[in-house]
Motif scaffolding. Structure first.
Motif, short mmCIF file in Angstrom:
data_model
loop_
_atom_site.label_atom_id
_atom_site.label_comp_id
_atom_site.label_asym_id
_atom_site.label_seq_id
_atom_site.Cartn_x
_atom_site.Cartn_y
_atom_site.Cartn_z
N LEU A 1 0.82 -1.20 0.00
CA LEU A 1 0.00 0.00 0.00
C LEU A 1 0.86 1.26 0.00
O LEU A 1 0.58 2.22 -0.73
CB LEU A 1 -0.94 0.00 1.21
CG LEU A 1 -2.07 -1.02 1.19
CD1 LEU A 1 -2.76 -1.08 2.55
CD2 LEU A 1 -3.06 -0.70 0.09
N GLN A 2 1.89 1.25 0.82
CA GLN A 2 2.80 2.39 0.86
C GLN A 2 3.52 2.57 -0.47
O GLN A 2 3.76 3.71 -0.89
CB GLN A 2 3.80 2.21 2.00
CG GLN A 2 3.15 2.32 3.36
CD GLN A 2 4.02 1.83 4.50
OE1 GLN A 2 4.96 1.06 4.30
NE2 GLN A 2 3.69 2.27 5.72
N GLY A 3 3.80 1.48 -1.16
CA GLY A 3 4.40 1.54 -2.48
C GLY A 3 3.51 2.21 -3.51
O GLY A 3 3.98 2.73 -4.51
N TRP A 4 2.21 2.18 -3.26
CA TRP A 4 1.24 2.84 -4.13
C TRP A 4 0.98 4.27 -3.68
O TRP A 4 0.08 4.93 -4.18
CB TRP A 4 -0.09 2.10 -4.12
CG TRP A 4 -0.07 0.75 -4.75
CD1 TRP A 4 0.81 0.26 -5.66
CD2 TRP A 4 -1.01 -0.30 -4.50
NE1 TRP A 4 0.49 -1.03 -5.99
CE2 TRP A 4 -0.62 -1.40 -5.29
CE3 TRP A 4 -2.12 -0.42 -3.70
CZ2 TRP A 4 -1.33 -2.61 -5.30
CZ3 TRP A 4 -2.82 -1.63 -3.70
CH2 TRP A 4 -2.42 -2.69 -4.49
N SER A 5 1.73 4.73 -2.69
CA SER A 5 1.57 6.06 -2.10
C SER A 5 0.25 6.23 -1.37
O SER A 5 -0.26 7.34 -1.23
CB SER A 5 1.73 7.16 -3.17
OG SER A 5 3.02 7.08 -3.74
N ALA A 6 -0.31 5.11 -0.90
CA ALA A 6 -1.55 5.18 -0.11
C ALA A 6 -1.21 5.69 1.28
O ALA A 6 -0.17 5.39 1.84
CB ALA A 6 -2.20 3.81 -0.02
N ASP A 7 -2.11 6.48 1.84
CA ASP A 7 -1.95 6.98 3.20
C ASP A 7 -2.22 5.83 4.17
O ASP A 7 -3.35 5.34 4.26
CB ASP A 7 -2.91 8.13 3.46
CG ASP A 7 -2.81 8.69 4.88
OD1 ASP A 7 -1.97 8.21 5.68
OD2 ASP A 7 -3.61 9.59 5.20
N THR A 8 -1.22 5.38 4.88
CA THR A 8 -1.36 4.30 5.86
C THR A 8 -1.16 4.81 7.28
O THR A 8 -0.90 4.04 8.20
CB THR A 8 -0.37 3.16 5.57
OG1 THR A 8 0.96 3.69 5.64
CG2 THR A 8 -0.60 2.55 4.18
N SER A 9 -1.30 6.12 7.47
CA SER A 9 -1.02 6.71 8.78
C SER A 9 -1.98 6.21 9.86
O SER A 9 -1.65 6.26 11.04
CB SER A 9 -1.07 8.24 8.70
OG SER A 9 -2.37 8.68 8.33
N LEU A 10 -3.16 5.72 9.47
CA LEU A 10 -4.12 5.24 10.45
C LEU A 10 -4.13 3.71 10.58
O LEU A 10 -4.95 3.16 11.30
CB LEU A 10 -5.53 5.74 10.11
CG LEU A 10 -5.70 7.26 10.15
CD1 LEU A 10 -7.10 7.66 9.68
CD2 LEU A 10 -5.42 7.80 11.53
N VAL A 11 -3.19 3.06 9.91
CA VAL A 11 -3.07 1.60 10.02
C VAL A 11 -2.30 1.28 11.29
O VAL A 11 -1.23 1.82 11.54
CB VAL A 11 -2.37 0.99 8.79
CG1 VAL A 11 -2.13 -0.50 8.98
CG2 VAL A 11 -3.18 1.25 7.53
N THR A 12 -2.86 0.39 12.09
CA THR A 12 -2.22 -0.04 13.33
C THR A 12 -1.71 -1.46 13.18
O THR A 12 -2.43 -2.32 12.67
CB THR A 12 -3.22 0.02 14.50
OG1 THR A 12 -3.70 1.36 14.63
CG2 THR A 12 -2.60 -0.43 15.80
N THR A 13 -0.50 -1.71 13.60
CA THR A 13 0.08 -3.05 13.58
C THR A 13 0.00 -3.65 14.97
O THR A 13 0.35 -3.00 15.95
CB THR A 13 1.55 -2.99 13.12
OG1 THR A 13 1.60 -2.39 11.82
CG2 THR A 13 2.16 -4.38 13.06
N VAL A 14 -0.47 -4.89 15.05
CA VAL A 14 -0.57 -5.61 16.31
C VAL A 14 0.43 -6.77 16.25
O VAL A 14 0.19 -7.75 15.54
CB VAL A 14 -2.01 -6.13 16.55
CG1 VAL A 14 -2.09 -6.91 17.86
CG2 VAL A 14 -3.00 -4.98 16.53
N ASP A 15 1.52 -6.63 16.96
CA ASP A 15 2.59 -7.62 16.88
C ASP A 15 2.22 -8.98 17.45
O ASP A 15 2.77 -9.99 17.05
CB ASP A 15 3.85 -7.10 17.57
CG ASP A 15 4.46 -5.91 16.84
OD1 ASP A 15 4.35 -5.85 15.60
OD2 ASP A 15 5.02 -5.02 17.52
N LYS A 16 1.29 -9.02 18.40
CA LYS A 16 0.98 -10.26 19.10
C LYS A 16 -0.06 -11.14 18.38
O LYS A 16 -0.44 -12.19 18.89
CB LYS A 16 0.48 -9.96 20.51
CG LYS A 16 -0.84 -9.22 20.53
CD LYS A 16 -1.30 -8.88 21.92
CE LYS A 16 -2.63 -8.15 21.82
NZ LYS A 16 -3.15 -7.73 23.05
#
Length: 168
Positions: free
Chosen positions: A8-23
């Motif tokens: 998504l970032q490679g497409w220049s999409a705004d991912t600022s509101l994407v949250t990553t959950v490591d667990k």
């Protein structure tokens, strides 16, 4: 989900509101469809279970939202937050519909502006709430959409059903 996020970032999409959950793993669904178009779905929400910890952002440009199947508590919390913020939303309970009882489903529908379900979910929603699709569409809702697979969908507005054929 790191590969998806990078794409998504490679497409220049705004991912600022994407949250990553490591667990937790990314949500997963396995859907088996037979030749008569009957489906069995196995769904595990994975990291979506933590979605309730992420509040709906306060934004002036938010015109409509969708409450789609993700973590049960998150769906409940986000419906309340959107309702409080006066942001219209579509309620699409999907695979999470069985996790809500009739009173909870009635409360979610009361906050929504649209409801979107497949034909099976539509029957379950009506059974649990005591409403019909017609009566739901005569309520405060702007409409009820019932998808019918290859047959298209029915759109209920003001108590009237309008069929939209499928596209082949």
């Amino acid at each position: 989900g790191a590969d998806y996020l990078a794409r998504l970032q490679g497409w220049s999409a705004d991912t600022s509101l994407v949250t990553t959950v490591d667990k937790a793993y990314t949500a997963q669904a396995i859907i088996i469809t037979d030749t008569d178009n009957n489906q069995i779905t196995a769904f595990h929400p994975g990291a979506m279970q933590d979605a309730g910890e992420v509040p709906i952002p306060a934004r002036k440009d938010l015109k409509i939202a969708i409450i789609a199947p993700y973590g049960r508590d998150a769906m409940w919390n986000h419906a309340q937050q959107l309702s409080d913020a006066k942001v219209p939303f579509i309620f699409d309970p999907g695979q999470q519909l069985p996790r809500f009882d009739g009173a909870e489903l009635r409360a979610l529908v009361e906050r929504a502006h649209w409801v979107a379900v497949n034909d099976y979910e539509g029957r379950m929603l009506c059974d649990r709430t005591g409403h019909t699709l017609e009566s739901l569409s005569r309520s405060h809702l702007q409409g009820v959409i019932v998808t019918l697979g290859a047959e298209g969908c029915d759109v209920w507005v003001g108590g009237e059903k309008h069929h939209v054929p499928g596209v082949t």
